[in-house]
Motif scaffolding. Structure first.
Motif, mmCIF file in Angstrom:
data_model
loop_
_atom_site.group_PDB
_atom_site.id
_atom_site.type_symbol
_atom_site.label_atom_id
_atom_site.label_comp_id
_atom_site.label_asym_id
_atom_site.label_seq_id
_atom_site.Cartn_x
_atom_site.Cartn_y
_atom_site.Cartn_z
ATOM 1 N N VAL A 126 0.572 -1.218 -0.100
ATOM 2 C CA VAL A 126 -0.358 -0.451 -0.273
ATOM 3 C C VAL A 126 0.656 1.045 0.423
ATOM 4 C CG1 VAL A 126 -1.432 2.087 1.773
ATOM 5 C CG2 VAL A 126 -1.853 -1.405 1.190
ATOM 6 N N VAL A 127 0.425 2.148 -0.835
ATOM 7 C CA VAL A 127 1.642 3.644 -1.122
ATOM 8 C C VAL A 127 0.271 4.441 -0.950
ATOM 9 C CG1 VAL A 127 3.006 5.315 -2.583
ATOM 10 C CG2 VAL A 127 2.479 2.623 -2.735
ATOM 11 N N LEU A 128 1.524 5.084 0.195
ATOM 12 C CA LEU A 128 0.667 6.469 0.827
ATOM 13 C C LEU A 128 0.630 7.445 -0.080
ATOM 14 C CD1 LEU A 128 -1.016 8.273 3.180
ATOM 15 C CD2 LEU A 128 1.448 8.381 4.108
ATOM 16 N N TYR A 129 -0.062 8.645 -0.513
ATOM 17 C CA TYR A 129 0.214 9.380 -1.804
ATOM 18 C C TYR A 129 -0.369 10.558 -1.170
ATOM 19 C CZ TYR A 129 0.974 6.444 -5.756
ATOM 20 O OH TYR A 129 1.660 5.914 -6.902
ATOM 21 N N ALA A 130 0.074 12.217 -0.866
ATOM 22 C CA ALA A 130 -0.161 13.192 -0.316
ATOM 23 C C ALA A 130 0.192 13.922 -1.330
ATOM 24 C CB ALA A 130 1.104 13.017 0.333
ATOM 25 N N LYS A 131 -0.116 14.808 -0.910
ATOM 26 C CA LYS A 131 -0.402 16.486 -2.024
ATOM 27 C C LYS A 131 -0.839 18.050 -0.706
ATOM 28 C CE LYS A 131 -5.115 17.169 -3.959
ATOM 29 N NZ LYS A 131 -5.749 16.967 -5.423
ATOM 30 N N ALA A 132 -0.330 18.868 -1.733
ATOM 31 C CA ALA A 132 -0.745 20.530 -1.148
ATOM 32 C C ALA A 132 0.027 21.215 -1.963
ATOM 33 C CB ALA A 132 0.358 20.010 0.182
ATOM 34 N N ASP A 133 -0.537 22.105 -0.985
ATOM 35 C CA ASP A 133 -0.247 24.033 -2.182
ATOM 36 C C ASP A 133 0.600 24.572 -1.428
ATOM 37 O OD1 ASP A 133 -2.014 23.200 -4.137
ATOM 38 O OD2 ASP A 133 -3.899 23.787 -2.539
ATOM 39 N N PHE A 134 1.662 25.078 -2.246
ATOM 40 C CA PHE A 134 2.556 25.838 -1.723
ATOM 41 C C PHE A 134 1.901 27.424 -1.643
ATOM 42 C CE2 PHE A 134 5.926 22.051 -2.713
ATOM 43 C CZ PHE A 134 5.681 21.340 -2.081
ATOM 44 N N GLU A 135 2.802 27.995 -0.738
ATOM 45 C CA GLU A 135 2.485 29.507 -0.784
ATOM 46 C C GLU A 135 4.074 30.121 -0.300
ATOM 47 O OE1 GLU A 135 -0.731 30.465 2.155
ATOM 48 O OE2 GLU A 135 -1.483 30.047 1.389
ATOM 49 N N GLY A 136 4.681 31.243 -1.312
ATOM 50 C CA GLY A 136 6.093 32.049 -1.529
ATOM 51 C C GLY A 136 6.793 31.221 -1.961
ATOM 52 N N PRO A 137 7.707 31.138 -1.245
ATOM 53 C CA PRO A 137 8.858 30.648 -2.202
ATOM 54 C C PRO A 137 8.996 28.963 -1.570
ATOM 55 C CG PRO A 137 9.784 32.161 -1.045
ATOM 56 C CD PRO A 137 8.639 32.242 -0.962
ATOM 57 N N VAL A 138 8.628 27.889 -1.608
ATOM 58 C CA VAL A 138 8.182 26.720 -1.047
ATOM 59 C C VAL A 138 9.328 26.158 -2.089
ATOM 60 C CG1 VAL A 138 7.803 24.714 0.274
ATOM 61 C CG2 VAL A 138 6.739 26.736 0.758
ATOM 62 N N ALA A 139 9.573 24.863 -1.947
ATOM 63 C CA ALA A 139 9.818 24.177 -3.351
ATOM 64 C C ALA A 139 9.767 23.213 -2.997
ATOM 65 C CB ALA A 139 12.407 24.445 -3.362
ATOM 66 N N ALA A 140 9.982 22.131 -1.915
ATOM 67 C CA ALA A 140 9.078 21.051 -1.875
ATOM 68 C C ALA A 140 8.747 20.664 -0.395
ATOM 69 C CB ALA A 140 10.306 20.130 -1.734
ATOM 70 N N LEU A 141 8.071 19.424 0.584
ATOM 71 C CA LEU A 141 7.744 19.242 1.336
ATOM 72 C C LEU A 141 8.329 18.134 1.881
ATOM 73 C CD1 LEU A 141 5.997 19.263 3.851
ATOM 74 C CD2 LEU A 141 3.698 19.322 2.601
ATOM 75 N N ARG A 142 8.673 17.334 1.829
ATOM 76 C CA ARG A 142 8.825 16.266 2.167
ATOM 77 C C ARG A 142 8.926 15.173 3.479
ATOM 78 N NH1 ARG A 142 13.793 15.431 4.073
ATOM 79 N NH2 ARG A 142 15.635 17.523 3.590
ATOM 80 N N LEU A 143 8.416 14.166 3.702
ATOM 81 C CA LEU A 143 8.872 13.447 4.971
ATOM 82 C C LEU A 143 10.483 13.373 5.553
ATOM 83 C CD1 LEU A 143 6.441 10.356 4.923
ATOM 84 C CD2 LEU A 143 6.273 13.245 6.210
ATOM 85 N N LYS A 144 10.416 12.987 6.667
ATOM 86 C CA LYS A 144 11.900 13.063 7.448
ATOM 87 C C LYS A 144 12.730 12.069 6.952
ATOM 88 C CE LYS A 144 10.465 13.728 11.560
ATOM 89 N NZ LYS A 144 11.210 13.820 13.404
ATOM 90 N N GLU A 145 13.947 11.243 6.581
ATOM 91 C CA GLU A 145 13.829 9.671 6.367
ATOM 92 C C GLU A 145 13.426 8.665 7.527
ATOM 93 O OE1 GLU A 145 16.074 7.720 4.293
ATOM 94 O OE2 GLU A 145 15.668 9.943 3.465
ATOM 95 N N ARG A 146 13.457 9.102 8.747
ATOM 96 C CA ARG A 146 12.646 7.906 9.105
ATOM 97 C C ARG A 146 11.956 8.526 9.595
ATOM 98 N NH1 ARG A 146 14.923 3.055 8.741
ATOM 99 N NH2 ARG A 146 16.187 3.022 8.795
#
Length: 171
Positions: free
Chosen positions: A4-24
Motif C-alpha cells: 500500500v502506497v501513501l500519496y499526499a499533495k499540498a499547495d505551496f505559498e511563497g517560495p517553497v520548493a518541496a515538502l517531504r517526510l523526514k528520512e525516519r
C-alpha cells in the motif's frame, strides 16, 4: 502479501520548493483487518522499531492480532528505497511533494493481514524553500503551516494537505 502506497499533495505559498517526510518517520495510522471490518485507530508504525514475530525468525515494524485468540499475526513494514518492492511501486522517497498540488508517493508499506485506512500527519515533515532554507519538524496535523524565510525575506506556507492510500502490487 500486498503493498500500500501513501500519496499526499499540498499547495505551496511563497517560495517553497518541496515538502517531504523526514528520512525516519513514525507513522500514526488507523488500520483495518484485511478482508474484515475490525479496525484499530492511532497505531504507530515505526521503521526504527523491529518487533519480533512469535514462531518466526522475522521481524516487523508493526505487529498485532485482531482477535486475541487468533494464531494469525498481522504485520506491516515501512518499505525503503533499497527494497525491490519500491522499484515496482515507484520511489516514494524521492524529492517529496515537489509540485504544488501534485499527488506524490511519500511512503510505502508491506502489509500482511492488515491495511492502513487512515493517516494522522504530525511533525514528520521537512519544508525546503527555494532559498535553500529547510524547516524540520514541521507539524502538518492541522493541514497547514506558515513561517517566515529570512533568506528570501518572504512568508512561506504549506496548505491543503490531503492524502490517500493506493494498493500496489504483491506476490
Amino acid at each position: 502479501m500486498g503493498y500500500v502506497v501513501l500519496y499526499a499533495k499540498a499547495d505551496f505559498e511563497g517560495p517553497v520548493a518541496a515538502l517531504r517526510l523526514k528520512e525516519r518517520t513514525a507513522f500514526l495510522l488507523d488500520v483495518r483487518e484485511s478482508g474484515g471490518s475490525e479496525t484499530r485507530t492511532n497505531v504507530v508504525v515505526d521503521d526504527a522499531v523491529d518487533h519480533e514475530l512469535p514462531g518466526s525468525k522475522g521481524t516487523a515494524h508493526f505487529a498485532m492480532k485482531f482477535d486475541k485468540g487468533s494464531k494469525h499475526m498481522s504485520t506491516m513494514n515501512v518499505i525503503r528505497r533499497k527494497e525491490k518492492a519500491v522499484s515496482e511501486l515507484g520511489d516514494p522517497y524521492g524529492e517529496g511533494l515537489v509540485g504544488s498540488g501534485a499527488w506524490t508517493a511519500v511512503a510505502a508499506f508491506e502489509c500482511r493481514g492488515v491495511e492502513p485506512i487512515g493517516w494522522h500527519p504530525g511533525d514528520e515533515f521537512v519544508v525546503v524553500c527555494e532559498s535553500g532554507t529547510e524547516f524540520a519538524g514541521v507539524d502538518m496535523g492541522e493541514g497547514e503551516w506558515y513561517e517566515y524565510d529570512e533568506k528570501s525575506g518572504e512568508s512561506v506556507g504549506v496548505v491543503n494537505l490531503s492524502w490517500e492510500f493506493r494498493k500496489g502490487g504483491g506476490s
